[in-house]
Design an enzyme around this catalytic site. Structure first.
Site, mmCIF file in Angstrom:
data_model
loop_
_atom_site.group_PDB
_atom_site.id
_atom_site.type_symbol
_atom_site.label_atom_id
_atom_site.label_comp_id
_atom_site.label_asym_id
_atom_site.label_seq_id
_atom_site.Cartn_x
_atom_site.Cartn_y
_atom_site.Cartn_z
ATOM 1 N N ASN A 1 0.122 18.642 -21.279
ATOM 2 C CA ASN A 1 -0.149 17.613 -22.281
ATOM 3 C C ASN A 1 -0.315 18.179 -23.684
ATOM 4 O OD1 ASN A 1 -0.092 15.309 -20.611
ATOM 5 N ND2 ASN A 1 -2.035 15.963 -19.735
ATOM 6 N N LYS B 1 3.211 11.311 -11.621
ATOM 7 C CA LYS B 1 2.338 10.466 -12.442
ATOM 8 C C LYS B 1 3.047 9.142 -12.660
ATOM 9 C CE LYS B 1 -0.467 13.687 -15.096
ATOM 10 N NZ LYS B 1 -0.795 14.184 -16.450
ATOM 11 N N ARG C 1 -2.481 21.800 -14.855
ATOM 12 C CA ARG C 1 -1.535 20.715 -15.172
ATOM 13 C C ARG C 1 -1.829 20.078 -16.531
ATOM 14 N NH1 ARG C 1 1.168 15.975 -11.407
ATOM 15 N NH2 ARG C 1 2.365 15.078 -13.109
ATOM 16 N N GLU D 1 9.766 17.507 -25.193
ATOM 17 C CA GLU D 1 9.130 17.943 -23.938
ATOM 18 C C GLU D 1 9.754 19.259 -23.454
ATOM 19 O OE1 GLU D 1 6.456 16.477 -22.974
ATOM 20 O OE2 GLU D 1 6.565 14.305 -23.270
ATOM 21 N N HIS E 1 -0.109 15.880 -26.646
ATOM 22 C CA HIS E 1 -0.141 14.501 -26.159
ATOM 23 C C HIS E 1 -1.398 13.745 -26.595
ATOM 24 C CE1 HIS E 1 3.250 15.860 -23.857
ATOM 25 N NE2 HIS E 1 3.354 14.745 -23.164
ATOM 26 N N GLU F 1 -4.139 17.413 -11.544
ATOM 27 C CA GLU F 1 -4.631 17.780 -12.881
ATOM 28 C C GLU F 1 -6.114 18.105 -12.924
ATOM 29 O OE1 GLU F 1 -2.608 15.741 -16.130
ATOM 30 O OE2 GLU F 1 -4.441 15.936 -17.308
ATOM 31 N N ARG G 1 0.809 -1.238 0.000
ATOM 32 C CA ARG G 1 0.000 0.000 0.000
ATOM 33 C C ARG G 1 0.834 1.276 0.000
ATOM 34 N NH1 ARG G 1 -3.014 -3.101 3.730
ATOM 35 N NH2 ARG G 1 -4.671 -4.172 2.624
ATOM 36 N N HIS H 1 7.825 8.124 -27.531
ATOM 37 C CA HIS H 1 6.829 9.032 -26.940
ATOM 38 C C HIS H 1 7.089 10.482 -27.378
ATOM 39 C CE1 HIS H 1 4.079 10.726 -24.003
ATOM 40 N NE2 HIS H 1 5.046 11.513 -23.571
ATOM 41 N N LYS I 1 7.880 22.724 -14.640
ATOM 42 C CA LYS I 1 7.024 21.589 -14.248
ATOM 43 C C LYS I 1 6.709 21.643 -12.756
ATOM 44 C CE LYS I 1 5.522 17.066 -14.727
ATOM 45 N NZ LYS I 1 5.529 15.827 -15.465
ATOM 46 N N HIS J 1 -0.591 10.524 -28.225
ATOM 47 C CA HIS J 1 -0.960 9.214 -27.669
ATOM 48 C C HIS J 1 -1.698 8.381 -28.717
ATOM 49 C CE1 HIS J 1 -0.712 10.480 -23.141
ATOM 50 N NE2 HIS J 1 0.465 10.269 -23.686
HETATM 51 P P1 NAD Z 1 12.388 5.076 -22.131
HETATM 52 O O1 NAD Z 1 12.230 4.950 -20.687
HETATM 53 O O2 NAD Z 1 11.868 3.965 -22.983
HETATM 54 O O3 NAD Z 1 13.930 5.282 -22.455
HETATM 55 C C1 NAD Z 1 14.340 5.394 -23.794
HETATM 56 C C2 NAD Z 1 15.452 4.404 -24.142
HETATM 57 O O4 NAD Z 1 16.684 4.903 -23.644
HETATM 58 C C3 NAD Z 1 15.284 3.024 -23.543
HETATM 59 O O5 NAD Z 1 15.757 2.073 -24.451
HETATM 60 C C4 NAD Z 1 16.191 3.088 -22.328
HETATM 61 O O6 NAD Z 1 16.620 1.817 -21.899
HETATM 62 C C5 NAD Z 1 17.325 3.899 -22.859
HETATM 63 N N1 NAD Z 1 18.114 4.643 -21.889
HETATM 64 C C6 NAD Z 1 17.678 5.270 -20.770
HETATM 65 N N2 NAD Z 1 18.672 5.969 -20.230
HETATM 66 C C7 NAD Z 1 19.758 5.763 -20.986
HETATM 67 C C8 NAD Z 1 21.094 6.237 -20.938
HETATM 68 N N3 NAD Z 1 21.479 7.118 -20.034
HETATM 69 N N4 NAD Z 1 21.966 5.808 -21.863
HETATM 70 C C9 NAD Z 1 21.546 4.935 -22.831
HETATM 71 N N5 NAD Z 1 20.310 4.483 -22.965
HETATM 72 C C10 NAD Z 1 19.418 4.903 -22.038
HETATM 73 O O7 NAD Z 1 11.724 6.413 -22.702
HETATM 74 P P2 NAD Z 1 11.612 7.903 -22.139
HETATM 75 O O8 NAD Z 1 11.554 8.746 -23.341
HETATM 76 O O9 NAD Z 1 12.607 8.179 -21.105
HETATM 77 O O10 NAD Z 1 10.188 7.904 -21.432
HETATM 78 C C11 NAD Z 1 9.001 7.686 -22.145
HETATM 79 C C12 NAD Z 1 7.953 7.207 -21.180
HETATM 80 O O11 NAD Z 1 7.713 8.207 -20.202
HETATM 81 C C13 NAD Z 1 6.623 6.908 -21.824
HETATM 82 O O12 NAD Z 1 6.141 5.688 -21.331
HETATM 83 C C14 NAD Z 1 5.736 8.046 -21.384
HETATM 84 O O13 NAD Z 1 4.384 7.680 -21.299
HETATM 85 C C15 NAD Z 1 6.309 8.361 -20.048
HETATM 86 N N6 NAD Z 1 6.077 9.736 -19.598
HETATM 87 C C16 NAD Z 1 5.602 9.908 -18.352
HETATM 88 C C17 NAD Z 1 5.400 11.180 -17.856
HETATM 89 C C18 NAD Z 1 4.951 11.354 -16.442
HETATM 90 O O14 NAD Z 1 4.626 12.487 -16.071
HETATM 91 N N7 NAD Z 1 4.969 10.336 -15.631
HETATM 92 C C19 NAD Z 1 5.683 12.288 -18.659
HETATM 93 C C20 NAD Z 1 6.180 12.080 -19.939
HETATM 94 C C21 NAD Z 1 6.375 10.791 -20.394
HETATM 95 N N1 GLY Z 2 3.640 14.906 -18.434
HETATM 96 C C1 GLY Z 2 2.431 15.529 -18.023
HETATM 97 C C2 GLY Z 2 2.248 15.657 -16.560
HETATM 98 O O1 GLY Z 2 3.096 15.264 -15.792
HETATM 99 O O2 GLY Z 2 1.244 16.132 -16.118
#
Ligand code: NAD
Ligand code: GLY
Length: 375
Positions: A252, A150, A248, A192, A255, A244, A128, A272, A234, A259
């Site tokens: 997006n 998030k 907030r 972003e 997005h 949100e 939890r 992404h 942010k 998406h």
């Molecule tokens: P990712 O986590 O898939 O990383 C991209 C690639 O880079 C992967 O292959 C990873 O293994 C590799 N990698 C990571 N760090 C590395 C490094 N230092 N050196 C070499 N390779 C490395 O993608 P991302 O772009 O980081 O994140 C995208 C995800 O984030 C999506 O799922 C999206 O929905 C999510 N997201 C979430 C929020 C939120 O607010 N929580 C906001 C934006 C995006």
């Molecule tokens: N990436 C959008 C948010 O965190 O609200």
């Protein structure tokens, strides 16, 4: 003021202001080695570092050494957006339970946004809720996903459809980890970064136009400044509207269209940030069609995304009907009305469901190849 974080680097600290759940964002060079930054955020003796098969060989041993005072459990997951699902999440719970991690364990996410979102969701659910620290290693996760709480996973019918708001105890951004990041991933992160300029900081767009070459060349000072400014934007938005209910949602921008692209093309086919880039072009186009921004502003936004090495044309195989089908399950749909983030002007975003349907249809049907060709 920046202060030395080590003999050779400088660190800046920002704060996400959420009352007693406030937390720091540390940004600097070599922070992966700084145990004194992490220690105040770890309550028990057990730490689980969640990473993946790509990032673990690069940084897991180093972070484990930094956390040498604790009992460290490495949890190495398969890499990729396609694994951001229930089955992979279960691997984290399997590892925690097998190693008998108790409620005082701390989950540390070491990786990009996929790892951060999944590890955070696991931390929110395990017994939890246990403590959680973000150590983001992609530009995208450093400027966006690691901040704001998030967390979640994808469902075959929609991106990030299952999850929780769950804030970390701290975010540790070591800018040197970007040295190993593939160029395509760096560009995805820039989508972003550019977003913040478009939605709330028009002067930042000018700074990005001036520094794009330095950023793509991994210039440390430029990257640190872009990360600092993005995280500050942010943090301010999250501090004002954690769950949100209002502002907030403007984070997006692009997005909803993006998406739809990710879901339609299959998770991981378009990154992404790439999908957000093409989606942002569509949001710019729609804002122009509504008469809110002029063509010059639209083109300025598109040019910046293009200069960041990002796709600015949606996938050719996607029809307006495809977009409508996927956008119908967007989290911004309320009472059957699709709310979209659009630009009143460069540097000012709004979320609205008050637009003529024909303008959305025209936006989906627009000839983006021709738009980009005239830039
Ligand atoms: P990712 O986590 O898939 O990383 C991209 C690639 O880079 C992967 O292959 C990873 O293994 C590799 N990698 C990571 N760090 C590395 C490094 N230092 N050196 C070499 N390779 C490395 O993608 P991302 O772009 O980081 O994140 C995208 C995800 O984030 C999506 O799922 C999206 O929905 C999510 N997201 C979430 C929020 C939120 O607010 N929580 C906001 C934006 C995006
Ligand atoms: N990436 C959008 C948010 O965190 O609200």
């Amino acid at each position: 003021m920046p202060r030395p974080s080590s003999l050779w680097g400088y660190m800046q600290t920002l704060k996400v202001d959420l009352g007693e759940r406030s937390y720091p964002i540390y940004i600097g060079e070599g922070l992966l080695d700084q145990s004194e930054l992490l220690a105040p955020h770890i309550a028990g003796r057990q730490v689980a570092i969640v990473s993946n098969e790509t990032v673990a060989p690069l940084y897991l041993e180093r972070l484990s050494r930094t956390l040498g005072a604790y009992s460290v459990l490495p949890v190495v997951l398969p890499d990729g957006e396609a694994y951001k699902n229930w089955e992979t999440l279960q691997l984290i719970f399997d590892a925690l339970l097998t190693a008998r991690h108790d409620r005082r364990t701390t989950v540390v996410a070491l990786g990009g946004g996929v790892i951060g979102d999944m590890a955070g969701f696991a931390a929110a659910c395990y017994q939890r809720g246990v403590d959680f620290i973000q150590v983001p290693t992609t530009l995208l996760s450093q400027v966006d996903s690691s901040v704001g709480g998030k967390t979640g996973i994808n469902h075959p019918l929609g991106k990030n459809m299952v999850g929780a708001f769950y804030q970390p105890n701290a975010v540790l951004i070591d800018t040197t980890s970007l040295a190993t990041l593939p160029e395509r991933e760096l560009s995805a992160g820039l989508a972003e970064v550019i977003k913040y300029g478009l939605i709330c900081d028009e002067p930042f767009m000018g700074w990005l136009e001036e520094h794009m070459t330095a950023l793509r060349g991994l210039d440390t000072a430029a990257l640190t400044e872009a990360i600092r400014r993005s995280c500050a934007a942010k943090a301010a938005v999250v501090g004002a509207d954690e769950r949100e209910s209002g502002v907030r949602a403007t984070l997006n921008l692009g997005h909803t269209f993006g998406h739809a692209i990710e879901t339609h093309m299959g998770y991981g086919v378009w990154l992404h940030g790439e999908a957000v880039s093409a989606g942002t072009v569509m949001a710019l186009e729609m804002s122009m069609r509504l008469g809110w921004i002029d063509q010059q502003a639209r083109d300025r936004g598109i040019r910046l995304l293009k200069d960041a090495g990002l796709p600015v044309v949606p996938p050719e195989e996607m029809t307006p009907a495809h977009f409508m089908e996927h956008m119908a399950v967007d989290k911004k749909v309320l009472d059957g009305r699709l709310r979209l983030v659009l630009l009143r002007q460069l540097g000012e975003a709004v979320i609205t469901d008050d637009y003529p349907k024909e303008i959305l249809q025209a936006t989906l049907a627009a000839d983006y190849r021709a738009i980009v060709a005239q830039l």
